[in-house]
Design an enzyme around this catalytic site. Structure first.
Site, mmCIF file in Angstrom:
data_model
loop_
_atom_site.group_PDB
_atom_site.id
_atom_site.type_symbol
_atom_site.label_atom_id
_atom_site.label_comp_id
_atom_site.label_asym_id
_atom_site.label_seq_id
_atom_site.Cartn_x
_atom_site.Cartn_y
_atom_site.Cartn_z
ATOM 1 C CG ASP A 236 -135.918 -42.469 75.199
ATOM 2 O OD1 ASP A 236 -136.551 -41.488 74.961
ATOM 3 O OD2 ASP A 236 -135.385 -42.723 74.366
ATOM 4 C CG ASP B 260 -140.660 -45.254 55.061
ATOM 5 O OD1 ASP B 260 -139.551 -45.673 56.040
ATOM 6 O OD2 ASP B 260 -141.846 -45.828 55.194
ATOM 7 C CB SER C 40 -141.053 -31.465 81.093
ATOM 8 O OG SER C 40 -140.911 -30.049 81.186
ATOM 9 C CE1 TYR D 108 -143.365 -40.202 85.975
ATOM 10 C CE2 TYR D 108 -142.331 -41.644 84.779
ATOM 11 C CZ TYR D 108 -142.953 -40.319 84.772
ATOM 12 O OH TYR D 108 -143.311 -39.734 83.580
ATOM 13 C CE LYS E 161 -138.977 -38.786 89.795
ATOM 14 N NZ LYS E 161 -140.176 -39.832 89.625
ATOM 15 C CB CYS F 246 -119.435 -11.577 52.036
ATOM 16 S SG CYS F 246 -121.105 -11.549 52.107
ATOM 17 C CB CYS G 137 -122.049 -8.941 48.917
ATOM 18 S SG CYS G 137 -121.225 -8.653 50.381
ATOM 19 C CB CYS H 284 -120.446 -9.710 55.552
ATOM 20 S SG CYS H 284 -120.974 -8.731 54.065
ATOM 21 C CE LYS I 148 -135.881 -37.370 81.503
ATOM 22 N NZ LYS I 148 -136.262 -37.547 80.052
ATOM 23 C CE LYS J 273 -132.087 -35.953 78.313
ATOM 24 N NZ LYS J 273 -133.112 -35.141 77.461
ATOM 25 C CD GLU K 75 -138.179 -42.306 90.338
ATOM 26 O OE1 GLU K 75 -138.601 -42.055 89.214
ATOM 27 O OE2 GLU K 75 -138.621 -42.040 91.624
ATOM 28 C CB CYS L 115 -124.144 -8.058 52.320
ATOM 29 S SG CYS L 115 -124.297 -9.914 52.079
HETATM 30 S S1 IVH Z 1 -140.729 -37.649 86.926
HETATM 31 C C1 IVH Z 1 -142.848 -33.683 87.602
HETATM 32 N N1 IVH Z 1 -139.616 -39.670 86.771
HETATM 33 O O1 IVH Z 1 -139.352 -37.613 81.663
HETATM 34 C C2 IVH Z 1 -141.781 -34.603 87.090
HETATM 35 N N2 IVH Z 1 -140.148 -38.612 84.434
HETATM 36 O O2 IVH Z 1 -138.772 -34.455 81.164
HETATM 37 C C3 IVH Z 1 -142.518 -35.635 86.275
HETATM 38 N N3 IVH Z 1 -139.676 -39.815 82.576
HETATM 39 O O3 IVH Z 1 -142.554 -36.227 81.070
HETATM 40 C C4 IVH Z 1 -141.628 -36.560 85.661
HETATM 41 N N4 IVH Z 1 -138.892 -41.519 83.396
HETATM 42 O O4 IVH Z 1 -142.078 -38.484 80.398
HETATM 43 C C5 IVH Z 1 -140.147 -38.747 86.033
HETATM 44 N N5 IVH Z 1 -138.433 -41.880 86.416
HETATM 45 C C6 IVH Z 1 -139.104 -40.743 85.739
HETATM 46 C C7 IVH Z 1 -139.079 -40.651 84.536
HETATM 47 C C8 IVH Z 1 -139.771 -39.307 83.929
HETATM 48 C C9 IVH Z 1 -139.084 -40.924 82.361
HETATM 49 C C10 IVH Z 1 -139.986 -38.757 81.617
HETATM 50 C C11 IVH Z 1 -141.676 -38.214 81.730
HETATM 51 C C12 IVH Z 1 -141.584 -37.032 81.728
HETATM 52 C C13 IVH Z 1 -140.021 -36.377 81.315
HETATM 53 C C14 IVH Z 1 -139.359 -35.284 81.886
#
Ligand code: IVH
Length: 662
Positions: A113, A31, A80, A218, A282, A400, A403, A418, A111, A306, A109, A423
């Site tokens: 990763d 690496d 997104s 989804y 949703k 500062c 300077c 400053c 989310k 989040k 749902e 400076c």
């Molecule tokens: S709905 C228009 N549902 O999160 C809405 N997204 O920041 C489309 N993700 O790009 C996304 N789990 O990659 C949705 N249950 C879920 C999800 C999900 C993961 C991701 C997805 C999206 C990002 C949104």
């Protein structure tokens, strides 16, 4: 070897190593050696920007995929989600819906990763799999997707459908993969998301097949299609077609119960067999999606909660004080490098003197580090029980660091400044800001070159930028520069002279005059001289301009150094007027518009209809063929692209004026 040849050679070498690492799973260097190659290439490309090509390994970031995959335009954009970090923000999301009289229930749902993907079926058969890419255009990864076990090649019914979901690697598959790599001395993947993305980026389907990736689906891509189904019914339908749908999904009658489910996911996150980084809430009633609407990047009918940022423990070795262009001093802790949420952190902000004093943060302390807003690392608190007996409280610097001028605290502000106008720390940061992309956008005149030329006395003030051509020969003779690279910078400097006023105004770095305020002032006053001659009353009369901004502008207008700067810039031919988009064309017919962000009064559909009625065209991507970008709030990448291509940017009011013209 000449730099061009070496760059080519490095690109070639890095590509081979990428191939060995990602595709053959058989890296041939360590690496560290790999990082050295990347670093050498990066430095050479910095010095010789004319040799940078879009396919260079240094240019490929984030989710982008190797150029061997062909591009696919998405049928509907892959959006997104906007983020919420606590229950309050989730309540505000529900409140916005409530205020607009939408009566809704929710689906919650996990989310996942991983990486987003779209799957297209014709007659029930999988015909295309693609990545999100930039949301509008993704990469065709059909072959790789076909070998993911949970992706059906054929559906239970012969339907035409496009669905969206997340490709991921389970924690156990990830552990197994890394164990294997450890045993055979291969570099480890950082986390399951990285492993999934790295795998999908590879070109060998057998490797993809062997990694045990999975996909949860989804959503249906086409939102209007069959809006008679609720989202929850869509999930059931998708399951009946043969898709893998997450079984943790919960229905919630109201936002309170949705929050309870989201918090439950957070509490349970470590028990799931895959990584989740949040919960997605949703609206269940899909027939309302069109009415609830969209911002530039995300739907208003869904939000991502989040999870709280991961924290890590590290030790402070030193505190550095950085001087910004306004003279603001920011204390930064140097730490024992520590891995948090996907990257190694070696520095973290300490914000200001009060922050350090309130938390009694000292050198040699063990501290808890977190990525604020998930991006900027900050020191959260001190682990007092680990404190060594001989540490000293941190006395904030009095002068500062550049300077040595005594620092000042302005009124009730927490920051020290400053105040020395000469400076060199401030001056250099000011020059970097002036040339930056958001300001005068002088390509090639980046911070390294500015620091270097400042030290060599070629560049001491902003107007000096426009005299650099007089030193062309000496600059070209500097080690690391060539005639071409200097010529390119000089051309970019020359081109910047025609920039519209708001870019210059922002570039001059008047306190509180950010990009938005600069635009407001430019539109209102039209010339720089009108702005600096304006009375306090005239300034405050402008919507969005308050006391603080007005006072700051007046202070600059009374500052002889500032006045001298703008007079000299004018002498050198720098444009000081607002390049009103309206003066550039006489009719809308035949012009191409792109809409981005949220406009204050018009919906996207309304704006589009108005433009089309006037004979104009609306497209979704900004290119050199775009006549105008109409930007509202929260405009993102399209705005950047338009700035880069120097496409005139207008707001809703200007759009209306343009359309009203006969
Ligand atoms: S709905 C228009 N549902 O999160 C809405 N997204 O920041 C489309 N993700 O790009 C996304 N789990 O990659 C949705 N249950 C879920 C999800 C999900 C993961 C991701 C997805 C999206 C990002 C949104």
């Amino acid at each position: 070897m000449d730099p061009k040849q070496r760059i080519e050679q490095l690109k070639q070498l890095i590509r081979q190593h990428n191939h060995a690492y990602f595709v053959l799973d058989n890296p041939t260097i360590s690496d560290v050696e790999y990082d050295q190659l990347i670093q050498e290439l990066t430095l050479l490309e910095l010095r010789y920007p004319e040799y940078v090509t879009s396919d260079s390994p240094t240019q490929m970031v984030g989710d982008s995929i190797s150029p061997s995959f062909s591009k696919v335009e998405h049928s509907t954009p892959m959006l997104s989600l906007s983020n919420a970090f606590n229950a309050e923000e989730l309540n505000a999301f529900a409140e916005r819906l409530n205020k607009n009289k939408f009566s809704v229930t929710y689906v919650v749902e996990p989310k996942i990763d991983g990486l987003a993907a779209t799957l297209r079926y014709r007659n029930g058969l999988l015909v295309l799999g693609a990545t999100r890419g930039n949301g509008l255009v993704g990469e065709d990864i059909t072959d790789n997707i076909k070998v993911i076990e949970s992706v059906p090649l054929q559906l239970s019914q012969p339907v035409d459908i496009e669905v969206r979901g997340e490709i991921f690697m389970s924690k156990s598959a990830f552990a197994k993969l890394n164990q294997k790599r450890l045993e055979i001395g291969e570099p480890l993947f950082k986390n399951p998301r990285n492993a999934a993305a790295g795998t999908m980026r590879g070109l060998n389907v057998e490797v993809v097949a062997s990694r045990g990736l999975q996909m949860f689906v989804y959503a249906i891509a086409e939102l209007d299609e069959d809006a008679s189904m609720t989202h929850n019914q869509v999930l059931t339908y998708l399951k009946s077609l043969g898709f893998n749908v997450n079984d943790q999904t919960k229905l919630a009658e109201d936002i309170d119960s949705a929050i309870i489910h989201a918090e439950y996911f957070e509490q349970q996150r470590t028990t799931y067999p895959y990584d989740i980084d949040g919960a997605v809430i949703k609206v269940n009633e899909r027939h309302l999606y069109g009415q609830i609407g969209y911002t530039a990047k995300s739907p208003k009918w869904a939000i991502a909660y989040k999870f709280k940022a991961e924290e890590a423990i590290s030790r402070i070795h030193a505190i550095e004080y950085q001087v910004g262009r306004t003279g603001q001093i920011t204390p930064v802790a140097h730490l024992t490098p520590v891995f948090i949420q996907g990257s190694t952190v070696a520095k973290a902000t300490l914000h200001n003197a009060d922050y350090i004093a309130d938390k009694d943060i000292r050198v040699d302390d063990d501290v808890i580090i977190r990525k604020a807003g998930d991006i900027i690392p900050e020191v959260v608190s001190v682990i007092l029980k680990n404190r060594a007996p001989n540490t000293q409280p941190t006395g904030f610097i009095q002068t500062c660091p550049i300077c040595d001028t005594p620092l000042h605290r302005i009124d009730s502000e927490v920051d020290y400044y400053c105040m020395n106008p000469a400076c060199s720390g401030k001056t250099v940061e000011g020059l970097i800001h002036f040339a930056s992309r958001q300001a005068m956008n002088i390509d090639g005149l980046g911070d390294k070159i500015i620091r270097q030329w400042y030290a060599l006395d070629y560049l001491k003030t902003i107007p000096d930028i426009y005299t650099l051509h007089q030193h062309k020969d000496t600059l070209t003779a500097q080690p690391g520069f060539g005639e071409k690279s200097i010529e390119k910078i000089l051309q970019a400097i020359e081109a910047s002279k025609t920039n519209s006023l708001e870019l210059l105004l922002f570039g001059l770095g008047i306190r509180y005059v950010g990009q938005k305020v600069a635009k407001v002032l430019a539109v209102h006053f039209n010339t720089l001289f009108d702005i600096i001659q304006a009375t306090r009353e005239a300034l405050i009369d402008v919507p969005e301009i308050g006391d603080k901004i007005a006072d700051s502008i007046i202070a600059s207008a009374n500052n002889p150094v500032f006045i001298n700067t703008i007079e000299t810039l004018q002498k050198y031919g720098v444009n000081m007027t607002y390049q009103n988009a309206q003066t550039q064309s006489t009719t809308v017919a035949g012009l191409t518009f792109v809409l981005t962000g949220t406009l204050p009064n018009l919906s996207r559909q309304q704006a589009k209809a108005m433009i089309e009625a006037a004979g104009g065209k609306v497209t979704s991507t900004v290119s050199t063929k775009t006549s105008y970008l109409c930007a509202g709030d929260a405009a993102g990448s399209k705005l950047k692209q338009a700035e880069k291509l120097k496409i005139p940017i207008i707001d809703e009011q200007q759009l209306k004026a343009l359309l009203d013209r006969k």
